[in-house]
Motif scaffolding. Structure first.
Motif, PDB file in Angstrom:
ATOM      1  N   HIS A  62       0.843  -1.198   0.000  1.00 25.59           N
ATOM      2  CA  HIS A  62       0.000   0.000   0.000  1.00 25.59           C
ATOM      3  C   HIS A  62       0.880   1.251   0.000  1.00 25.59           C
ATOM      4  N   GLY A  63       0.613   2.144  -0.926  1.00 30.03           N
ATOM      5  CA  GLY A  63       1.379   3.399  -0.983  1.00 30.03           C
ATOM      6  C   GLY A  63       2.626   3.306  -1.842  1.00 30.03           C
ATOM      7  N   VAL A  64       2.989   2.098  -2.268  1.00 29.50           N
ATOM      8  CA  VAL A  64       4.186   1.946  -3.111  1.00 29.50           C
ATOM      9  C   VAL A  64       3.735   1.744  -4.568  1.00 29.50           C
ATOM     10  N   GLN A  65       3.195   0.566  -4.872  1.00 27.27           N
ATOM     11  CA  GLN A  65       2.700   0.333  -6.249  1.00 27.27           C
ATOM     12  C   GLN A  65       1.364   1.056  -6.452  1.00 27.27           C
ATOM     13  N   TYR A  66       0.511   0.975  -5.433  1.00 30.84           N
ATOM     14  CA  TYR A  66      -0.822   1.588  -5.481  1.00 30.84           C
ATOM     15  C   TYR A  66      -1.244   1.962  -4.064  1.00 30.84           C
ATOM     16  N   PHE A  67      -2.268   2.816  -3.989  1.00 31.05           N
ATOM     17  CA  PHE A  67      -3.060   2.940  -2.766  1.00 31.05           C
ATOM     18  C   PHE A  67      -4.240   1.991  -2.970  1.00 31.05           C
ATOM     19  N   PHE A  68      -4.263   0.903  -2.212  1.00 28.20           N
ATOM     20  CA  PHE A  68      -5.328  -0.085  -2.363  1.00 28.20           C
ATOM     21  C   PHE A  68      -6.520   0.350  -1.511  1.00 28.20           C
ATOM     22  N   VAL A  69      -7.623   0.641  -2.180  1.00 28.78           N
ATOM     23  CA  VAL A  69      -8.780   1.187  -1.457  1.00 28.78           C
ATOM     24  C   VAL A  69     -10.021   0.338  -1.725  1.00 28.78           C
ATOM     25  N   SER A  70     -11.027   0.509  -0.849  1.00 26.62           N
ATOM     26  CA  SER A  70     -12.297  -0.203  -1.031  1.00 26.62           C
ATOM     27  C   SER A  70     -13.129   0.539  -2.076  1.00 26.62           C
ATOM     28  N   ASP A  71     -14.211  -0.104  -2.506  1.00 24.92           N
ATOM     29  CA  ASP A  71     -15.128   0.547  -3.452  1.00 24.92           C
ATOM     30  C   ASP A  71     -15.678   1.852  -2.880  1.00 24.92           C
ATOM     31  N   GLU A  72     -16.001   1.805  -1.583  1.00 25.42           N
ATOM     32  CA  GLU A  72     -16.578   2.996  -0.939  1.00 25.42           C
ATOM     33  C   GLU A  72     -15.556   4.123  -0.907  1.00 25.42           C
ATOM     34  N   GLU A  73     -14.303   3.784  -0.577  1.00 23.31           N
ATOM     35  CA  GLU A  73     -13.263   4.820  -0.544  1.00 23.31           C
ATOM     36  C   GLU A  73     -13.048   5.418  -1.938  1.00 23.31           C
ATOM     37  N   PHE A  74     -13.100   4.551  -2.950  1.00 25.46           N
ATOM     38  CA  PHE A  74     -12.904   5.042  -4.323  1.00 25.46           C
ATOM     39  C   PHE A  74     -14.057   5.975  -4.708  1.00 25.46           C
ATOM     40  N   ASP A  75     -15.282   5.573  -4.338  1.00 27.15           N
ATOM     41  CA  ASP A  75     -16.457   6.433  -4.606  1.00 27.15           C
ATOM     42  C   ASP A  75     -16.231   7.826  -4.032  1.00 27.15           C
ATOM     43  N   LYS A  76     -15.682   7.874  -2.826  1.00 25.87           N
ATOM     44  CA  LYS A  76     -15.463   9.174  -2.154  1.00 25.87           C
ATOM     45  C   LYS A  76     -14.429  10.003  -2.902  1.00 25.87           C
ATOM     46  N   LEU A  77     -13.345   9.352  -3.331  1.00 26.58           N
ATOM     47  CA  LEU A  77     -12.302  10.080  -4.088  1.00 26.58           C
ATOM     48  C   LEU A  77     -12.917  10.713  -5.338  1.00 26.58           C
ATOM     49  N   VAL A  78     -13.779   9.945  -6.012  1.00 19.58           N
ATOM     50  CA  VAL A  78     -14.427  10.456  -7.228  1.00 19.58           C
ATOM     51  C   VAL A  78     -15.363  11.610  -6.868  1.00 19.58           C
ATOM     52  N   ALA A  79     -16.207  11.390  -5.861  1.00 24.65           N
ATOM     53  CA  ALA A  79     -17.211  12.402  -5.488  1.00 24.65           C
ATOM     54  C   ALA A  79     -16.546  13.702  -5.048  1.00 24.65           C
ATOM     55  N   ASN A  80     -15.403  13.607  -4.377  1.00 24.49           N
ATOM     56  CA  ASN A  80     -14.718  14.816  -3.894  1.00 24.49           C
ATOM     57  C   ASN A  80     -13.813  15.455  -4.937  1.00 24.49           C
TER      58      ASN A  80
END
Ligand code: 5GP
Length: 198
Positions: A62-80
């Motif tokens: 986590h934080g090296v190749q990718y930030f591995f996030v849940s579907d809900e966390e990804f939704d928030k990144l998009v919404a914000n």
């Protein structure tokens, strides 16, 4: 026009400014290997770390190749509006965190993104000054061999990635430059030249 004052650096001409370089190309073509080689030799080249809903592969952190996030966390990144671009690829979502990229570009540092074709198109639309680089396989057979040989994916996932690769190969003409991935050292040298100078 004011003459430049002795002792101060002349303004960097716009055409020599570090810029945003986008490396794209079919899954399995070796984008991440090329980028890893480039960054080992040139750690000053900053690579954006994407957020993804994909599960980590063995060894990925986590934080090296990718930030591995849940579907809900990804939704928030998009919404914000926190992602510069994002796309769904082979059943998972991937996106580029916006803030880190813009901060570096404002500081005049070169930025490299390694993203899929849909993402490259979105970057082109929002940042036309970005340079889009297409990494092509030496041949279709070689791409199939690399995708199949990775051994980390289910057959169904490989099929989806091959289907995506067919579409991605057809998009080469949309890119500013094509590099053929024959030898990692050669391609990473060519990519370095494109990343650092215009
Ligand atoms: P992988 O699952 O093999 O790490 O990546 C699958 C695909 O997603 C690759 O083509 C990779 O370049 C792309 N990808 C990785 N990060 C991003 C991103 O932030 N945005 C987009 N659009 N694609 C990405």
């Amino acid at each position: 026009m004011a003459a430049s004052t002795p002792g101060t650096s002349p303004a960097v001409p716009p055409d020599a400014r570090p810029r945003l370089t986008v490396l794209s190309g079919p899954s399995g073509v070796g984008k991440s290997t090329v980028v890893a080689h480039l960054r080992k030799e040139h750690p000053e080249i900053w690579l954006s770390v994407s957020a993804t809903t994909r599960r980590p592969r063995p060894g990925e952190q986590h934080g090296v190749q990718y930030f591995f996030v849940s579907d809900e966390e990804f939704d928030k990144l998009v919404a914000n509006g926190e992602l510069l671009e994002w796309a769904e690829f082979a059943g998972n979502r991937y996106g580029t965190p916006r803030a880190a990229v813009t901060e570096r570009l404002e500081r005049g540092e070169p930025v490299l993104l390694e993203i899929d074709l849909q993402g490259a198109r979105l970057v082109r639309a929002s940042m036309p000054e970005a340079r889009l680089v297409f990494l092509a396989p030496p041949s279709w057979e070689e791409l199939v061999r690399r995708l199949t040989g990775r051994g980390t994916e289910e057959p169904e996932v490989i099929e989806r990635r091959l289907a995506a690769a067919r579409v991605e190969l057809a998009a080469e003409s949309e890119f500013d430059v094509t590099l053929v991935n024959t030898a990692v050292e050669d391609v990473s040298r060519e990519l370095l030249a494109l990343t650092s100078v215009s």
